[in-house]
Design an enzyme around this catalytic site. Structure first.
Site, PDB file in Angstrom:
ATOM      1  N   GLY A   1     -27.032  60.398   1.027  1.00 32.52           N
ATOM      2  CA  GLY A   1     -26.924  59.234   1.244  1.00 32.52           C
ATOM      3  C   GLY A   1     -27.694  58.885   0.173  1.00 32.52           C
ATOM      4  O   GLY A   1     -29.096  59.943  -0.325  1.00 32.52           O
TER       5      GLY A   1
ATOM      6  N   GLY B   1     -24.533  63.071   3.357  1.00 32.86           N
ATOM      7  CA  GLY B   1     -23.610  61.587   3.008  1.00 32.86           C
ATOM      8  C   GLY B   1     -21.974  62.262   2.602  1.00 32.86           C
ATOM      9  O   GLY B   1     -20.765  61.630   3.707  1.00 32.86           O
TER      10      GLY B   1
ATOM     11  N   GLU C   1     -30.469  68.461   5.716  1.00 35.82           N
ATOM     12  CA  GLU C   1     -31.626  67.573   5.621  1.00 35.82           C
ATOM     13  C   GLU C   1     -32.801  68.388   6.810  1.00 35.82           C
ATOM     14  O   GLU C   1     -33.593  67.135   6.765  1.00 35.82           O
ATOM     15  CB  GLU C   1     -30.448  66.900   7.659  1.00 35.82           C
ATOM     16  CG  GLU C   1     -29.584  66.001   7.168  1.00 35.82           C
ATOM     17  CD  GLU C   1     -27.885  66.620   5.961  1.00 35.82           C
ATOM     18  OE1 GLU C   1     -28.053  65.668   5.457  1.00 35.82           O
ATOM     19  OE2 GLU C   1     -28.198  67.650   6.767  1.00 35.82           O
TER      20      GLU C   1
ATOM     21  N   ASP D   1     -26.312  64.622   9.952  1.00 32.84           N
ATOM     22  CA  ASP D   1     -26.280  63.589  11.542  1.00 32.84           C
ATOM     23  C   ASP D   1     -24.898  63.149  10.695  1.00 32.84           C
ATOM     24  O   ASP D   1     -23.986  64.020  10.174  1.00 32.84           O
ATOM     25  CB  ASP D   1     -26.908  62.535  10.849  1.00 32.84           C
ATOM     26  CG  ASP D   1     -27.072  62.086   8.693  1.00 32.84           C
ATOM     27  OD1 ASP D   1     -26.477  62.582   8.780  1.00 32.84           O
ATOM     28  OD2 ASP D   1     -27.417  61.097   8.400  1.00 32.84           O
TER      29      ASP D   1
END
Length: 618
Positions: free
Chosen positions: A94, A144, A167, A175
């Protein structure tokens, strides 16, 4: 030099030409779509086209994709959905720089959290599509990008694939549903990948279960051509057929249920629900898909088509290093429930006499050393809790964590992103050491009464009933890939419904799986052999022949340079508790052979077609 009145000097003319060209180029670039959508026969394609930024996801991209996915869900002419990326990446994550900028400003923090709501909802909708979804991970597939590809029943890796969840290196936590999918990988592979952010390249992504198929990138155009020619029966059409056969009483009951749902939705609207709720409503089936006959789709046909283009491992291609003794060390080290214990175990393995093990342990310690200490502990807790949660529950937990980071539960989030991606320097973590990350800090992310979680908490636009209906469609993560270690264990221990015997030799175990995966014989044989040799022992079954395979959690055969064993045994669990835990993990996983599922599909399709020709046929 003389100049003639009314003429422009050559130098200035060139400058004007360049300025005009630059303006036209920027105008055209601005008009280029960041996501391209295409129809090929019965197949619909989304192509992420933010090539210069490695297709990192933005709000604009999410806003474009969401209505398209919903439209394809409902379209009778759409049989397959395929995800692609332009250039060197499928999707490298992302746009976290933009998210961090919003999170750093109190006035825009809500918009930062809203990005995660959009992203996670799209990931969930992709996971619950009632038709085949193919993700081609030809290039960087990170963050993402994992969220877009992991929900796919068919995840294709190529020689260009670079898979990672990095991350923790930017002060964040895995996530996009990663705590659900990664906790379901073999052994402790998911924990290892979540904490270290290690890169998995090419065929290794297939061998570790991150991809279901592997092929050369040169085969992709031919694969797309073949997939576009597949025709199948649309699930919505079948659902409608079933409704036509409902009795008047059943129809009245369905109408009453619809009215109650509509009333509940309007109440949500009155309470300030998201304007996208109406769009979400449109993707719901007219009947619970759980009532559909099992196998009533053409997923096996899509799988067979992909298998025609897959590539076998060549002799010069190295296997993943995460096998054999290294996997023993990995599973033992990352089975601990504290990061400190993981580091302690790795430190011991770094002194192993086994050169491969000691090298891997030292490299792993180096990876952990550069991660945010807070992120390591948050990630470990999320992975552990995710192993017994549904995808919806994992996404909700991840949304709470993301919101807490946006509200400043840890300064590492903004520091990590700006240092790594903007300033291009090592981040300064706060606190800097693992032992300083205490339960108070962790509570900011996981406590139900944490102000970092409850203040202006973002919510998904799906109700509990909608989540429950959609979750019945989720395909087990390993369904079309290599057999998982859980499947191999269940067959050996006689727990699988199609286990041939409680007593099997090594050869019989391998033959059992290769017979059910004839199209990928060598890959399956290699996987099963490695698992049996690492996880089983040969025993005497009271017949004097030491040839029977018995599942064992492993023993500590690795030694330090001093000759001392690193560990004696893996922690033993009570057998009943162990079996119950695995059953929860498997959920609705089907252990029927692929051949049996194909036969079932053909039988159901024949019956459905006969019913259409003659409505009186039952």
């Amino acid at each position: 030099m003389l100049s003639i009145k009314g003429m422009v000097r050559p130098g200035r003319a060139l400058q004007r030409t360049r300025a005009i060209a630059a303006h036209m180029k920027s105008t055209l670039a601005a008009a280029d779509p960041v996501v391209r959508f295409e129809s090929r026969g019965s197949m619909r394609i989304y192509n992420l086209s933010r090539e210069r930024k490695l297709n990192t996801l933005t709000d604009e991209m999410l806003d474009l994709m969401r209505p398209k996915i919903q439209a394809w869900h409902d379209a009778d002419t759409c049989g397959i959905i395929c995800g692609l990326g332009t250039g060197r990446a499928f999707c490298a994550g992302g746009d976290v720089v933009a998210v961090a900028e919003k999170a750093a400003n109190k006035a825009t923090r809500g918009r930062a959290s809203e990005f995660f709501v959009k992203e996670f909802e799209l990931d969930f909708l992709l996971a619950t599509l009632p038709k085949p979804y193919v993700a081609i991970m030809d290039g960087f597939t990170m963050g993402g990008g994992v969220g877009l590809s992991a929900p796919a029943q068919f995840r294709i890796a190529t020689e260009n694939t670079v898979w990672a969840m990095p991350e923790a290196a930017i002060g964040y936590s895995p996530d996009v549903g990663a705590t659900y999918y990664m906790s379901r990988l073999d052994g402790e592979l998911g924990t290892y990948l979540a904490l270290t952010g290690a890169h998995v390249k090419g065929r290794h992504a297939f061998e570790l279960g991150l991809a279901t198929h592997y092929m050369s990138s040169r085969q992709i155009p031919m694969l797309l051509e073949a997939l576009s020619g597949i025709e199948g029966i649309n699930a919505k059409e079948i659902i409608n057929d079933g409704q036509e056969e409902m009795t008047d009483e059943e129809l009245q009951q369905a109408k009453e249920e619809d009215a109650r749902e509509e009333g509940a939705r309007r109440n949500d609207d009155d309470a300030g629900a998201s304007p996208d709720d109406a769009d979400v409503e449109n993707i719901l089936p007219e009947e619970d898909p759980a009532n559909l006959p099992e196998g009533l789709d053409f997923f096996p046909l899509v799988n067979d088509t992909i298998l025609q283009f897959t590539a076998q491992r060549q002799p010069e291609e190295p296997r993943t290093p995460l096998r054999g003794d290294v996997r023993v060390a990995l599973d033992h080290s990352f089975s601990h429930d504290t990061v400190e214990a993981i580091v302690e175990s790795l430190t011991a393995y770094a002194r192993s006499r086994n050169a491969k093990v000691s090298t891997w342990a030292k490299d792993t310690l180096g990876l952990l050393a550069v991660q945010s200490p807070t992120s390591l502990k948050v990630a470990l807790e999320a992975i552990r809790t995710g192993s017994t949660m549904s995808l919806r529950q994992c996404l909700e937990t991840e949304l709470n964590i993301a919101h807490a980071y946006c509200l400043g539960a840890s300064p590492d989030f903004i520091e990590g992103i700006t240092a790594k991606l903007v300033r291009k320097c090592p981040p300064v973590w706060d606190p800097p050491r693992l032992e300083e990350v205490d339960s108070t800090i962790l509570g900011r992310f996981f406590a139900t009464n944490s102000p970092y979680v409850t203040t202006d908490a973002p919510k998904f636009g799906l109700s509990d009933d909608q989540f429950q209906i959609l979750e019945t469609r989720i395909t087990p993560f390993h369904e079309y890939g290599l057999p998982s270690e859980d499947e191999i264990e269940d067959v050996i221990r006689g727990l699988a419904p199609n286990s041939p015997s409680l007593s099997m030799t090594r050869t019989e175990v391998i033959t059992f799986f290769t017979d059910h995966h004839k199209d990928r014989y060598e890959d399956v044989k290699d996987k099963v052999e490695e698992v049996v040799d690492r996880r089983c022992r040969i025993v005497d079954n009271s017949d004097g022949n030491y040839e029977w395979v018995a599942w064992d959690r492993g023993s500590g055969l690795l030694q330090t340079e001093d000759g001392e064993p690193v560990h004696e045994e893996f922690p033993k669990q009570d057998k009943v508790a162990e079996d119950e835990g695995r059953n929860r993990l498997l959920g609705s996983k089907q252990l029927l052979s692929r051949n049996k599922r194909v036969r079932l599909t053909r039988t159901v399709l024949q019956r459905t077609q006969a019913r259409r020709r003659n409505p009186k046929t039952k």
